[in-house]
Design an enzyme around this catalytic site. Structure first.
Site, PDB file in Angstrom:
ATOM      1  N   ARG A  50       6.688   5.192  -4.142  1.00 32.84           N
ATOM      2  CA  ARG A  50       5.861   3.979  -3.779  1.00 32.84           C
ATOM      3  C   ARG A  50       5.607   4.197  -2.370  1.00 32.84           C
ATOM      4  NH1 ARG A  50       8.939   3.084   0.086  1.00 32.84           N
ATOM      5  NH2 ARG A  50       7.842   1.514   0.487  1.00 32.84           N
ATOM      6  N   GLY A  51       4.828   3.318  -1.634  1.00 33.24           N
ATOM      7  CA  GLY A  51       4.564   3.480  -0.233  1.00 33.24           C
ATOM      8  C   GLY A  51       3.138   4.143  -0.441  1.00 33.24           C
ATOM      9  N   ALA A  52       1.947   3.517   0.332  1.00 37.51           N
ATOM     10  CA  ALA A  52       0.498   3.946   0.405  1.00 37.51           C
ATOM     11  C   ALA A  52       0.473   5.211   0.263  1.00 37.51           C
ATOM     12  CB  ALA A  52      -0.252   2.905   1.248  1.00 37.51           C
ATOM     13  N   ARG A  95      -1.618   1.440 -10.130  1.00 37.99           N
ATOM     14  CA  ARG A  95      -1.292   0.491  -9.220  1.00 37.99           C
ATOM     15  C   ARG A  95      -2.509   0.179  -8.488  1.00 37.99           C
ATOM     16  NH1 ARG A  95       3.864   0.662  -5.706  1.00 37.99           N
ATOM     17  NH2 ARG A  95       3.669  -1.544  -5.569  1.00 37.99           N
ATOM     18  N   GLN A 202      12.967  -3.124  -0.609  1.00 38.03           N
ATOM     19  CA  GLN A 202      12.726  -2.046  -0.025  1.00 38.03           C
ATOM     20  C   GLN A 202      13.442  -1.661   1.307  1.00 38.03           C
ATOM     21  OE1 GLN A 202      10.309  -3.715  -1.746  1.00 38.03           O
ATOM     22  NE2 GLN A 202       8.769  -2.576  -2.656  1.00 38.03           N
ATOM     23  N   ASP A 243      -1.257  -1.149   3.035  1.00 38.62           N
ATOM     24  CA  ASP A 243      -1.609  -0.659   1.762  1.00 38.62           C
ATOM     25  C   ASP A 243      -3.155  -0.623   1.611  1.00 38.62           C
ATOM     26  OD1 ASP A 243       1.060  -1.948   1.250  1.00 38.62           O
ATOM     27  OD2 ASP A 243       0.828  -0.392  -0.386  1.00 38.62           O
ATOM     28  N   ASN A 253      -0.475  -5.751   2.967  1.00 42.69           N
ATOM     29  CA  ASN A 253       0.937  -4.872   3.108  1.00 42.69           C
ATOM     30  C   ASN A 253       1.773  -5.809   1.995  1.00 42.69           C
ATOM     31  OD1 ASN A 253       2.522  -2.807   4.114  1.00 42.69           O
ATOM     32  ND2 ASN A 253       3.461  -4.438   5.219  1.00 42.69           N
ATOM     33  N   LYS A 254       3.093  -5.544   1.960  1.00 40.26           N
ATOM     34  CA  LYS A 254       3.951  -5.868   1.326  1.00 40.26           C
ATOM     35  C   LYS A 254       4.038  -7.502   1.336  1.00 40.26           C
ATOM     36  CE  LYS A 254       5.929  -4.364  -1.152  1.00 40.26           C
ATOM     37  NZ  LYS A 254       5.379  -4.590  -2.594  1.00 40.26           N
TER      38      LYS A 254
HETATM   39  O1  MRU Z   1       5.286  -1.967  -3.559  1.00 43.15           O
HETATM   40  P1  MRU Z   1       5.301  -0.708  -2.421  1.00 43.15           P
HETATM   41  O2  MRU Z   1       6.822  -0.507  -2.078  1.00 43.15           O
HETATM   42  O3  MRU Z   1       4.617   0.402  -2.835  1.00 43.15           O
HETATM   43  O4  MRU Z   1       4.786  -1.367  -1.136  1.00 43.15           O
HETATM   44  C1  MRU Z   1       5.111  -0.560   0.223  1.00 43.15           C
HETATM   45  C2  MRU Z   1       4.356  -1.230   1.264  1.00 43.15           C
HETATM   46  O5  MRU Z   1       4.038  -2.412   1.183  1.00 43.15           O
HETATM   47  C3  MRU Z   1       4.300  -0.505   2.645  1.00 43.15           C
HETATM   48  O6  MRU Z   1       4.772  -1.496   3.617  1.00 43.15           O
HETATM   49  C4  MRU Z   1       3.057  -0.043   2.390  1.00 43.15           C
HETATM   50  O7  MRU Z   1       2.632   0.913   1.597  1.00 43.15           O
HETATM   51  C5  MRU Z   1       2.990   0.863   3.850  1.00 43.15           C
HETATM   52  S1  MRU Z   1       3.957   2.296   3.624  1.00 43.15           S
HETATM   53  C6  MRU Z   1       3.687   3.452   5.009  1.00 43.15           C
END
Ligand code: MRU
Length: 407
Positions: A50-52, A95, A202, A243, A253-254
């Site tokens: 996970r994470g963009a 996703r 996270q 994201d 973002n999250k």
């Molecule tokens: O749902 P996730 O864990 O994929 O969400 C991740 C985030 O929101 C991060 O802050 C974002 O992807 C930036 S990661 C460098």
């Protein structure tokens, strides 16, 4: 303890892509091996990766494993490209919010089309190499983001971050945490407040683990404590990842990021977003057009946990042995609670979900929110630091960066 102790998030070896399973970190540290695109998609939907930025490379790797292991029966280029497109559609259905995932498949698809005049065997090899190049570039980009961002921070900086924009959210080193790691190496970080980041945690699980391994001083807080540490004057800057960033500078973002940005404005604290240009989606005028992922209500209704069971006596060992003798054992529990015990490398693992809310409640669970550009002090990328007005500065950041979105 050092940043080098953080494992790479994913890697390729002889036609197999390996992922550190983030859905169970830090208490269980599994590595998942995938040889099919379907396997990589399952890893993405299960949030083992996970994470963009990591999703962007994982998406490219999904296509690479398809090319390496599943396209062998195809002998014409047109058919090969059609198969690649079909696989790409499956990958992008996993996703919706992080644009990097779409960027990853688009770059591979474009590369394959640009080289379609080559013999198919050669084209296959080159497509895999392109995916591997994307993984290698990711670390370089993050190190540049780290340098560009660290330059903005004061001495003895007290920082706050949300979710995990760390090494695990990229192939290696991270974006927002990349800035923090770099500033820490420069002796500039007094401490970091880490939001736990409900509902998937996270922050508590991944960011806390990374900062601990890297030896960066930090304190874990629940999300609802951020306002009070800001009011107490204990935060000099907030740094988060992204994201998807629209052409006007709105940032998805999250979930919870927007609230932090509003708090920053109220308290006069800079709010920085650190992201590679592959996170820009300049085809979208504003954040209103960003599709926000809605997730399983169970994430909000209860808590998921994983751990390693350590039997304290021979009789406990015998009990676990007999429960798991025919495979993973699911305990019969009321109210939808679920606990499963399985054998694992000579020991036992427990995975579970425990309900907190009463059964039958209605839940709203968006995984991301959008922070309007007016709250964003600066966007830190591998090419530099963009400031308002973003309409102009984001186009400049993208030019020559290899970002493939239309300008
Ligand atoms: O749902 P996730 O864990 O994929 O969400 C991740 C985030 O929101 C991060 O802050 C974002 O992807 C930036 S990661 C460098």
């Amino acid at each position: 303890m050092a940043i080098n102790d953080i494992p790479r998030t994913l890697w390729w070896e002889d036609g197999t892509v390996y992922f550190v399973d983030q859905s169970r970190l830090p208490l269980v540290g599994d590595v998942l091996a995938c040889t099919t695109a379907e396997g990589v998609c399952a890893v993405i939907t299960g949030m083992a990766v996970r994470g963009a930025p990591a999703l962007g490379v994982a998406a490219a790797m999904a296509l690479a494993v398809w090319v390496a292991n599943e396209s062998g029966s195809i002998d014409g280029t047109e058919q090969f490209l059609a198969g690649l497109d079909a696989t790409a559609d499956t990958v992008t259905a996993t996703r919706p919010t992080a644009v990097n995932l779409f960027w990853g498949v688009e770059r591979i698809k474009r590369f394959a089309r640009e080289n379609a005049d080559l013999p198919l065997a050669e084209l296959r090899d080159l497509v895999v190499e392109e995916a591997l190049a994307m993984a290698a570039e990711d670390e370089e980009r993050n190190r540049a983001i780290g340098r560009n961002g660290a330059a903005l921070l004061p001495e003895a900086a007290r920082l706050l971050t949300h979710c995990n924009a760390g090494s695990l959210a990229t192939v290696y080193f991270g974006t927002a945490l990349g800035v923090i790691f770099t500033a820490h190496e420069q002796g500039k970080v007094a401490g970091v407040w880490v939001d736990e980041t409900r509902p998937v945690l996270q922050g508590a699980r991944l960011t806390a683990w990374e900062l601990k391994l890297a030896g960066v001083p930090f304190r874990l807080i629940t999300d609802n404590m951020a306002a009070s540490v800001m009011r107490a004057g204990m935060v000099d800057a907030v740094i988060v990842g992204a994201d998807r960033i629209a052409a006007n500078g709105d940032v998805a973002n999250k979930i919870g990021t927007y609230g932090l940005a509003v708090l920053c404005k109220e308290h006069g604290i800079p709010f920085y977003v650190a992201a590679p240009t592959s996170t820009f989606d300049l085809t979208l005028e504003s954040g209103d057009d960003i599709r926000i992922e809605q997730r399983d209500p169970r994430e909000v209704e209860g808590v998921t946990f994983s751990g390693v069971l350590e039997p304290g006596s021979p009789s406990e060992t015998r009990a676990f042995e007999s429960l798991t003798s025919e495979g993973p054992y699911s305990m019969p529990l009321a109210k939808g609670h679920a606990i499963e015990i399985s054998r694992k490398g000579g020991g036992y693992q427990v995975d579970g979900w425990v309900r907190i809310a009463p059964p039958g409640v209605e839940v709203y669970n968006p995984a991301f929110d959008v922070t309007p550009a007016e709250y964003v002090t600066a966007i830190i990328t591998e090419t530099g630091v963009s400031r308002p007005p973003y309409g102009e500065s984001l186009s400049i950041a993208c030019a020559g960066s290899g970002a493939i979105h239309e300008l």
